[in-house]
Design an enzyme around this catalytic site. Sequence first.
Site, PDB file in Angstrom:
ATOM      1  N   ASP A   1      85.045   1.509  68.948  1.00 28.46           N
ATOM      2  CA  ASP A   1      85.648   0.779  70.050  1.00 28.46           C
ATOM      3  C   ASP A   1      86.460  -0.211  69.383  1.00 28.46           C
ATOM      4  O   ASP A   1      86.486  -0.619  68.316  1.00 28.46           O
ATOM      5  CB  ASP A   1      84.500   0.143  70.653  1.00 28.46           C
TER       6      ASP A   1
ATOM      7  N   GLU B   1      80.613  -2.294  69.253  1.00 26.60           N
ATOM      8  CA  GLU B   1      80.524  -3.307  68.035  1.00 26.60           C
ATOM      9  C   GLU B   1      81.378  -4.569  68.630  1.00 26.60           C
ATOM     10  O   GLU B   1      80.990  -5.624  68.284  1.00 26.60           O
ATOM     11  CB  GLU B   1      81.009  -2.703  66.679  1.00 26.60           C
TER      12      GLU B   1
END
Length: 385
Positions: free
Chosen positions: A76, A139
């Site tokens: 991500d 994250e």
Amino acid sequence: MAGLADPVPLARALIQRQSMTPVDDGALDVLQAALETLGFSCRRMPFSQPGTPDVDNLYARLGAGGPHLCYAGHTDVVPVGHGWTRDPFAAEIEDGVLYGRGAADMKGGIACFVAAFARRLAEGGPPSGSLSLMITGDEEGPGLNGTKRMVETFAAEGEHIDDCIVGEPVNPDTMGEMVKVGRRGSLNVQLTVHGRQGHAAYPHRSDNPIPRLMDMLAALTAEPLDHGSEHFEPSTLVITSVDVGNPATNVIPGKATARFNIRFNDLHTGRSLVERLRDTILAVQKGRPGTVDMDATVQGESFLTPPGRLSDLLQGAAERVTGRRPEISTSGGTSDARFIKDIAAVAEFGLVGRTIHQADECAPLADLESLTEIYRQVIDGYFAA
């Protein structure tokens, strides 16, 4: 398989997926296909909970015995923002530099680890133990349905990991500068002082909360929290906001709010700091009108993996490849290593972080090659014994 030994094609394919948290956009599919080509068994681990977005994660493992080395990372990325001079998801290469959101943080690093293993497989065969990748899609977001949940699942299932490399871009400016073996803890606090609203011309009829809030902030910042420890720099308290929400010039507000963040070392815990803050605030408030609310959230405790075999392997490989021996550090913000440290020894090493979260985020192709070779040497050294 031969094509995977070059990190650039996989890095570009990952960057071209617009995987802004919590959207995956097929990034994990791209990575899973590459890992399965190399013989990894892949497991998707989606998690959700009320009030948070669903997140997909990937765990890939090759081998069944020990020792077990894991690589942790995330596909991500943060939102694009403004100021780009090129398409942030085109993964363009210009003058030997790969541009795109996630090039450095940290799709490029993941591609380097995959390429490192592909080279190892071609030259020396599979390792005698186990190698795995723990890749999250959460994250850069809340961090609630990603690595944290994966680690909890592994602990419940008895999945054992000996050591873990977290591929965050911890090198400040140049490859080979830094290996992180710990991180400071992070504590967010919102302090609200309640008074009584009134007319500015008649202050005796009101209770102005602003002076009390200012006194509390002054008391909280009057002395340093500490002077550092063996492996950590001094803890810091940074005021990030003071707000009364008052557009009028002739009104005393009814409440005043401040927010601050504490990055703390191993001399403290989140709980001990909250108690210290509360004692200081109550001492200032004692005998004065109104009330005070303190809302404290611990984002992560400080942790340290004492320098040892894993950090030595990273330092040695980086020195051989770059000519620089990285310093051992615990500086910076938080990372998913704060969760992984509960089940494995952790060290962090990846690309250069100079452009992360910025417009025109990038990674020089030379750095991608250097990191791939560093990771390959670490894999070889780890399983040599």
